[in-house]
Write a protein that holds these residues in place. Structure first.
Motif, PDB file in Angstrom:
ATOM      1  N   TYR A  68      -0.795  13.472   3.298  1.00  0.00           N
ATOM      2  CA  TYR A  68      -0.481  13.146   1.905  1.00  0.00           C
ATOM      3  C   TYR A  68       0.611  12.086   1.839  1.00  0.00           C
ATOM      4  O   TYR A  68       0.509  11.119   1.063  1.00  0.00           O
ATOM      5  CB  TYR A  68      -0.057  14.414   1.162  1.00  0.00           C
ATOM      6  N   VAL A  69       1.636  12.237   2.669  1.00  0.00           N
ATOM      7  CA  VAL A  69       2.721  11.245   2.718  1.00  0.00           C
ATOM      8  C   VAL A  69       2.170   9.897   3.170  1.00  0.00           C
ATOM      9  O   VAL A  69       2.520   8.853   2.611  1.00  0.00           O
ATOM     10  CB  VAL A  69       3.860  11.716   3.654  1.00  0.00           C
ATOM     11  N   ALA A  70       1.287   9.899   4.167  1.00  0.00           N
ATOM     12  CA  ALA A  70       0.677   8.657   4.634  1.00  0.00           C
ATOM     13  C   ALA A  70      -0.143   7.997   3.524  1.00  0.00           C
ATOM     14  O   ALA A  70      -0.109   6.772   3.365  1.00  0.00           O
ATOM     15  CB  ALA A  70      -0.193   8.926   5.859  1.00  0.00           C
ATOM     16  N   ALA A  85       0.829  -6.947   2.093  1.00  0.00           N
ATOM     17  CA  ALA A  85       0.051  -5.928   1.387  1.00  0.00           C
ATOM     18  C   ALA A  85      -1.440  -6.170   1.593  1.00  0.00           C
ATOM     19  O   ALA A  85      -2.205  -5.220   1.768  1.00  0.00           O
ATOM     20  CB  ALA A  85       0.394  -5.932  -0.096  1.00  0.00           C
ATOM     21  N   ALA A  86      -1.834  -7.430   1.601  1.00  0.00           N
ATOM     22  CA  ALA A  86      -3.246  -7.760   1.817  1.00  0.00           C
ATOM     23  C   ALA A  86      -3.698  -7.285   3.193  1.00  0.00           C
ATOM     24  O   ALA A  86      -4.833  -6.820   3.367  1.00  0.00           O
ATOM     25  CB  ALA A  86      -3.467  -9.260   1.669  1.00  0.00           C
ATOM     26  N   LEU A  87      -2.833  -7.382   4.184  1.00  0.00           N
ATOM     27  CA  LEU A  87      -3.168  -6.901   5.528  1.00  0.00           C
ATOM     28  C   LEU A  87      -3.427  -5.401   5.527  1.00  0.00           C
ATOM     29  O   LEU A  87      -4.296  -4.914   6.256  1.00  0.00           O
ATOM     30  CB  LEU A  87      -2.036  -7.229   6.513  1.00  0.00           C
ATOM     31  N   MET A  88      -2.703  -4.656   4.706  1.00  0.00           N
ATOM     32  CA  MET A  88      -2.850  -3.200   4.666  1.00  0.00           C
ATOM     33  C   MET A  88      -4.151  -2.776   3.989  1.00  0.00           C
ATOM     34  O   MET A  88      -4.635  -1.682   4.206  1.00  0.00           O
ATOM     35  CB  MET A  88      -1.657  -2.559   3.942  1.00  0.00           C
ATOM     36  N   ARG A  89      -4.722  -3.628   3.194  1.00  0.00           N
ATOM     37  CA  ARG A  89      -5.954  -3.282   2.480  1.00  0.00           C
ATOM     38  C   ARG A  89      -7.168  -3.261   3.393  1.00  0.00           C
ATOM     39  O   ARG A  89      -8.178  -2.663   3.067  1.00  0.00           O
ATOM     40  CB  ARG A  89      -6.179  -4.262   1.328  1.00  0.00           C
ATOM     41  N   ASP A  90      -7.072  -3.921   4.533  1.00  0.00           N
ATOM     42  CA  ASP A  90      -8.227  -4.052   5.417  1.00  0.00           C
ATOM     43  C   ASP A  90      -8.161  -3.178   6.669  1.00  0.00           C
ATOM     44  O   ASP A  90      -9.011  -3.298   7.543  1.00  0.00           O
ATOM     45  CB  ASP A  90      -8.393  -5.520   5.829  1.00  0.00           C
ATOM     46  N   VAL A  91      -7.175  -2.320   6.770  1.00  0.00           N
ATOM     47  CA  VAL A  91      -7.028  -1.474   7.957  1.00  0.00           C
ATOM     48  C   VAL A  91      -7.984  -0.287   7.838  1.00  0.00           C
ATOM     49  O   VAL A  91      -7.938   0.469   6.865  1.00  0.00           O
ATOM     50  CB  VAL A  91      -5.567  -0.997   8.108  1.00  0.00           C
ATOM     51  N   GLY A  92      -8.847  -0.136   8.841  1.00  0.00           N
ATOM     52  CA  GLY A  92      -9.893   0.886   8.806  1.00  0.00           C
ATOM     53  C   GLY A  92      -9.391   2.302   8.649  1.00  0.00           C
ATOM     54  O   GLY A  92      -9.894   3.066   7.822  1.00  0.00           O
ATOM     55  N   TRP A  93      -8.382   2.698   9.433  1.00  0.00           N
ATOM     56  CA  TRP A  93      -7.918   4.084   9.365  1.00  0.00           C
ATOM     57  C   TRP A  93      -7.259   4.385   8.023  1.00  0.00           C
ATOM     58  O   TRP A  93      -7.319   5.516   7.542  1.00  0.00           O
ATOM     59  CB  TRP A  93      -7.003   4.442  10.539  1.00  0.00           C
ATOM     60  N   ILE A  94      -6.662   3.360   7.400  1.00  0.00           N
ATOM     61  CA  ILE A  94      -6.071   3.570   6.077  1.00  0.00           C
ATOM     62  C   ILE A  94      -7.178   3.776   5.046  1.00  0.00           C
ATOM     63  O   ILE A  94      -7.087   4.667   4.202  1.00  0.00           O
ATOM     64  CB  ILE A  94      -5.151   2.395   5.682  1.00  0.00           C
ATOM     65  N   ASP A  96     -10.096   4.988   5.631  1.00  0.00           N
ATOM     66  CA  ASP A  96     -10.648   6.323   5.898  1.00  0.00           C
ATOM     67  C   ASP A  96      -9.759   7.417   5.322  1.00  0.00           C
ATOM     68  O   ASP A  96     -10.247   8.380   4.723  1.00  0.00           O
ATOM     69  CB  ASP A  96     -10.835   6.538   7.399  1.00  0.00           C
ATOM     70  N   LEU A  97      -8.448   7.281   5.513  1.00  0.00           N
ATOM     71  CA  LEU A  97      -7.506   8.276   5.004  1.00  0.00           C
ATOM     72  C   LEU A  97      -7.536   8.328   3.479  1.00  0.00           C
ATOM     73  O   LEU A  97      -7.567   9.409   2.888  1.00  0.00           O
ATOM     74  CB  LEU A  97      -6.092   7.973   5.504  1.00  0.00           C
ATOM     75  N   LEU A  98      -7.547   7.164   2.835  1.00  0.00           N
ATOM     76  CA  LEU A  98      -7.604   7.122   1.378  1.00  0.00           C
ATOM     77  C   LEU A  98      -8.904   7.728   0.857  1.00  0.00           C
ATOM     78  O   LEU A  98      -8.909   8.445  -0.143  1.00  0.00           O
ATOM     79  CB  LEU A  98      -7.439   5.693   0.871  1.00  0.00           C
TER      80      LEU A  98
END
Length: 113
Positions: A68-70, A85-94, A96-98
């Motif tokens: 939840y914190v992640a 921020a744009a780099l964070m939008r394309d991270v696969g594990w993020i 998946d977590l969202l």
């Protein structure tokens, strides 16, 4: 009594909660923060408080607090302006977590609302 659209009792709980947390690891302030956000989206009143509280309880029962914190961190980073921020939008594990969190939230809302 209401102040700026937020029940004073909830504000008092948020301010006075310290670091109390349930057995599932969710601190009281995280639960209150979720309920306040839920109420901003769904309206106010005792019925909505119960529904939003039910929702975070269901999420907490099926989604670990560390995850939840992640999710909250990832959301904040994704909403920030700029290239980082744009780099964070394309991270696969993020992503998946969202997606996993959204599924937990939908299941909780189906049960509670």
């Amino acid at each position: 009594m209401m102040r700026n659209g937020v029940p004073v009792a909830l504000l008092a709980l948020l301010i006075g909660c310290g670091t109390a947390q349930a057995e599932d690891g969710y601190p009281t302030y995280a639960r209150v923060d979720y309920v306040l956000g839920c109420m901003l989206s769904n309206g106010q009143g005792p019925d909505v408080v119960r529904k939003c509280s039910c929702s975070i309880d269901e999420i907490a029962a099926h989604f670990p607090y560390d995850s939840y914190v992640a999710v909250e961190t990832a959301r904040g980073m994704q909403e920030a302006p700029g290239e980082r921020a744009a780099l964070m939008r394309d991270v696969g594990w993020i992503k998946d977590l969202l997606n996993e969190f959204r599924q937990a939230q939908v299941a909780a809302d189906l049960k509670c609302f």
